[in-house]
Enzyme design. Structure first.
Site, PDB file in Angstrom:
ATOM      1  N   CYS A 282       2.850  -8.118   1.939  1.00  0.00           N
ATOM      2  CA  CYS A 282       2.431  -6.749   2.239  1.00  0.00           C
ATOM      3  C   CYS A 282       3.516  -5.677   2.111  1.00  0.00           C
ATOM      4  CB  CYS A 282       1.718  -6.650   3.575  1.00  0.00           C
ATOM      5  SG  CYS A 282       2.108  -7.912   4.772  1.00  0.00           S
ATOM      6  N   ARG A 311       7.228 -19.856   4.444  1.00  0.00           N
ATOM      7  CA  ARG A 311       7.226 -19.754   5.895  1.00  0.00           C
ATOM      8  C   ARG A 311       7.821 -21.018   6.477  1.00  0.00           C
ATOM      9  NH1 ARG A 311       1.185 -17.129   6.903  1.00  0.00           N
ATOM     10  NH2 ARG A 311       1.525 -15.342   5.523  1.00  0.00           N
ATOM     11  N   GLN A 329      -0.517 -17.039  -1.694  1.00  0.00           N
ATOM     12  CA  GLN A 329      -1.688 -16.376  -1.124  1.00  0.00           C
ATOM     13  C   GLN A 329      -2.446 -15.645  -2.226  1.00  0.00           C
ATOM     14  OE1 GLN A 329       0.389 -13.940   1.866  1.00  0.00           O
ATOM     15  NE2 GLN A 329      -0.822 -15.051   3.374  1.00  0.00           N
ATOM     16  N   ASP A 331      -3.674 -12.771  -2.449  1.00  0.00           N
ATOM     17  CA  ASP A 331      -3.485 -11.639  -1.553  1.00  0.00           C
ATOM     18  C   ASP A 331      -3.952 -10.335  -2.178  1.00  0.00           C
ATOM     19  OD1 ASP A 331      -2.679 -10.638   0.829  1.00  0.00           O
ATOM     20  OD2 ASP A 331      -0.530 -10.904   0.498  1.00  0.00           O
ATOM     21  N   HIS A 333      -4.084  -5.898  -0.927  1.00  0.00           N
ATOM     22  CA  HIS A 333      -4.014  -4.870   0.109  1.00  0.00           C
ATOM     23  C   HIS A 333      -4.767  -3.648  -0.370  1.00  0.00           C
ATOM     24  CE1 HIS A 333      -0.701  -7.590   1.075  1.00  0.00           C
ATOM     25  NE2 HIS A 333      -1.112  -7.372   2.297  1.00  0.00           N
ATOM     26  N   LYS A 413      -9.261  -8.990  12.861  1.00  0.00           N
ATOM     27  CA  LYS A 413      -9.561  -9.600  11.573  1.00  0.00           C
ATOM     28  C   LYS A 413     -10.915 -10.296  11.582  1.00  0.00           C
ATOM     29  CE  LYS A 413      -7.266 -13.953  12.691  1.00  0.00           C
ATOM     30  NZ  LYS A 413      -6.462 -15.067  12.222  1.00  0.00           N
ATOM     31  N   HIS A 459      -5.575  -5.978   4.766  1.00  0.00           N
ATOM     32  CA  HIS A 459      -5.043  -7.193   4.157  1.00  0.00           C
ATOM     33  C   HIS A 459      -6.225  -8.130   3.975  1.00  0.00           C
ATOM     34  CE1 HIS A 459      -0.871  -6.528   5.985  1.00  0.00           C
ATOM     35  NE2 HIS A 459      -1.636  -5.750   6.725  1.00  0.00           N
TER      36      HIS A 459
END
Length: 605
Positions: A282, A311, A329, A331, A333, A413, A459
């Site tokens: 992000c 991670r 991910q 991902d 945004h 979320k 996200h």
RNA sequence: GCCGGCGUAGCACAGUGGUAGUGCAGUCGAUUCGUAAUCGACAGGUCGUCGGUUCAAUCCCGACCGCCGGCUCCA
């Protein structure tokens, strides 16, 4: 393979009491065989029961056998299970006398106005609120499954106990069916299939939790990623690429260093400044948004990336592809005006189904997670964001449950769990609203009056991560991917060397048509070639001998063993190409008109 | 990370206080063969790593790395 495994025969209430009683029988058996063991707690679980004991050594498989045998004795002998209310003092005396410190601890934690009950069965008495079966003889079939360590009350600093897991059913037949299901799950294990099929490996040499994608797995991954990119293009996302490391300052500014440090690797020093491996994408997408002046006409800006993040996960938690330390991910945004949150979420919900249904994931459970402890942001923003998520779900007509306090630190979320062929649920999609990062990075857009206004950020990930999604797919399909997704779609098998020229021609034809081909022109008997192609789970085999070469046909055999007979190769190719096209279902038109990229940021001028 | 178990050839597994085998895969040779394994020969391992005990360790002990089952956590 049906998917109704979550509805065992017999009513749930019944089964819970039965298993809870089985747990008591377990404790009784352990106390008989190992009188020095102290009892912890022993509840029924989703699929069975467990009981925790403090004991001076772990229970061995042989111990479990003996315990199970003793349990059977207790069950077949039968003993009434009797509920007995006691005063607090009586209960204390009882467990002091029997030397059960954990029971005393539980007793102390029971609210003073609550009734205290114990259950007796034969010589065994347990502090318990019930309910139970009336008699141990009513426990139809039990089986102990495993033992392991567990902390008292699940807290790491507490004493470590020995937990014994088991399951119980009304009948032996139901138990057998359950054990078969466990075996089926073992057979489907993506780690086993991944190794057998050459999909991926993790090797000591490069460290735990880091995945090597082997060519066959990588081919499947590419298909998934291509579909993903195509769909995101159509939905108005703009694809970006971002680095794997960034200055530590960036993570300080984003707040990750404060709130997410436990999951981040240690910083590395480069020419005097500190850099950090990215645990999320992000902040980079924020920087990209911020890189140019944004008008309300540009919004919503949707930035998408298959971004690999790193991670730190504790070593004991790693698990195949489902829990790793480096993962990608899917991902994106979305930067939009606060009033557009609900409609943007609605579009994401559409995209979720469009993305997942081709893989057979159509059955899902949806959870709305609300504000957790230790979160950032104002109450109004949390309320606004939570309200927008609810509104989007209601507009889409999607039923959901509230998951209190399970939101992320920066916002609420929506989580979506999908059911696989065995009825197991997997967390895949997540959609999160974030007021915090736009604030931290002070990003703005110009409204129609020319004022700088703060956008909000959404996200979202649909597959969750490519690694986990692939692992789930392997289990879902048991390694036998559908034609459109399989690493090799057609295997070309020759009977003898003289058929190689013909087969080579067909291989080029297939490749030119974009079909993934596996050729086996070795000097081997056809039975051996078929066997290997079958074990590789290649959906279709084309077998070519004298007759086929002569007639320009192929003998088609499917991986389920069905031989389809000879077909002109052009027909066979067309039919494969057609099946691939419909499997990819890239022609779907639903909701696509909303997703055109209309502005020209960064391209014009 | 914690509790417990485990780590022998690419894979699946035997085995022993005196430096290791089987099957499949691999290589080479023969065979040119119609719908789930053709035959033969050869080759392949500092027994996870490092240290200790011992005349001698793959085997016993310790640490580390990794894997498995849980706890906890999560994409």
């Amino acid at each position: 393979m049906n998917s109704d495994k979550r509805e065992p025969v017999g009513s749930h209430g019944d089964l819970v009491a039965l298993r809870h009683s089985a747990a008591h029988v377990l404790a009784q058996a352990v106390k008989r065989l190992f009188p020095s063991a102290q009892v912890g707690i022993g509840p029924a679980t989703e699929e069975g029961f467990y009981y925790d004991f403090r004991f001076d050594r772990p229970f061995s498989p042989q111990d479990l056998e003996k315990i199970e045998e003793e349990m059977r004795k207790i069950i077949s002998a039968g003993a009434p299970i009797v509920r007995r209310p006691l005063s607090r003092e009586q209960a204390r005396d009882l467990f002091e006398k029997s030397g059960e410190p954990f029971k005393l601890e539980i007793l102390h934690s029971i609210p003073s106005d609550a009734e205290i009950t114990v259950y007796d069965q034969g010589e065994f008495t347990d502090l318990c609120r019930g309910p139970h079966l009336p008699d141990t003889a009513m426990i139809g079939a039990v089986k102990l499954l495993s033992s392991s360590g567990a902390y008292w009350k699940g807290i790491e600093t507490n004493p470590s106990l020995q937990r014994i897991y088991g399951t119980a059913f009304h009948t032996q037949k139901e138990l057998d069916a359950y054990l078969e299901r466990l075996e089926e799950i073992r057979q489907r294990d993506h780690r086993k299939i991944g190794k057998e099929q050459g999909f991926f490996r993790t090797l000591d040499e490069n460290g735990a939790g880091m995945v090597l994608w082997l060519p066959r797995g990588a081919k499947v991954r590419r298909v998934i990623e291509e579909i993903w990119k195509t769909r995101h293009d159509r939905h108005g996302y703009q694809y970006v690429y971002t680095p794997h490391i960034a200055r530590l300052d960036l993570w300080k500014q984003s707040g990750h260093w404060d709130f997410y440090r436990d999951s981040m690797f240690s910083p590395m020093e480069i020419e005097g400044s500190e850099f950090e491996l990215k645990p999320m994408n992000c902040p980079f997408h924020i920087l990209i948004f911020k890189e140019s002046v944004r008008s309300y006409r540009d919004l919503p800006v949707r930035l998408a990336e298959l971004g690999t993040v790193y991670r730190y996960e504790r070593s004991g938690t790693l698990h195949g592809l489902l829990r790793v330390r480096g993962f990608t991910q899917d991902d994106a945004h979305i930067f939009c005006r606060p009033e557009d949150i609900a409609s943007e979420i609605g579009k994401v919900l559409t995209l979720v189904d469009e993305m997942l249904s081709p893989f057979g994931f159509t059955n899902r459970s949806v959870y709305l997670s609300t504000r957790p402890e230790g979160s950032v942001g104002s109450d109004e923003n949390w309320a606004l964001a939570t309200g927008a998520l609810e509104e989007a779900l209601k507009t889409a007509g999607i039923p959901y449950e509230i998951d209190p306090g399970e939101g992320v630190f920066y916002g609420p979320k929506i989580d979506m769990k999908f059911h696989d062929v065995l009825g197991r649920t997997w967390q895949l999609s997540t959609i999160q609203v974030d007021f915090n990062l736009p604030e931290k990075f002070d990003i703005t857009y110009r409204d129609s009056s020319g004022n700088a206004v703060r956008p909000i950020m959404i996200h979202r990930a649909l597959l969750g991560s490519v690694e986990r999604f692939f692992g789930i797919l392997v289990e879902h399909f048991k390694g036998a991917f559908p034609l459109w997704l399989a690493p090799e779609q057609v295997a070309l098998l020759t009977i003898a060397d003289r058929h190689i020229p013909y087969a080579t021609t067909l291989a080029s034809e297939l490749q030119n048509a974009g079909i993934r081909v596996f050729t086996d022109f070795r000097n081997e008997k056809i039975g051996a070639k078929i066997r290997e192609a079958q074990m590789m789970k290649i959906p279709q085999m084309w077998i070519m001998g004298d007759r086929e070469a002569e007639e320009q046909t192929v003998s088609v055999r499917n991986r389920d063993g069905q031989a389809g007979g000879a077909l002109p190769w052009k027909e066979a190719l067309t039919s494969v190409a057609e099946e691939i096209r419909s499997g990819l279902s890239l022609n779907t038109a639903s909701g696509l008109e909303s997703g055109r990229t209309t502005h020209s940021k960064g391209v014009s001028d």
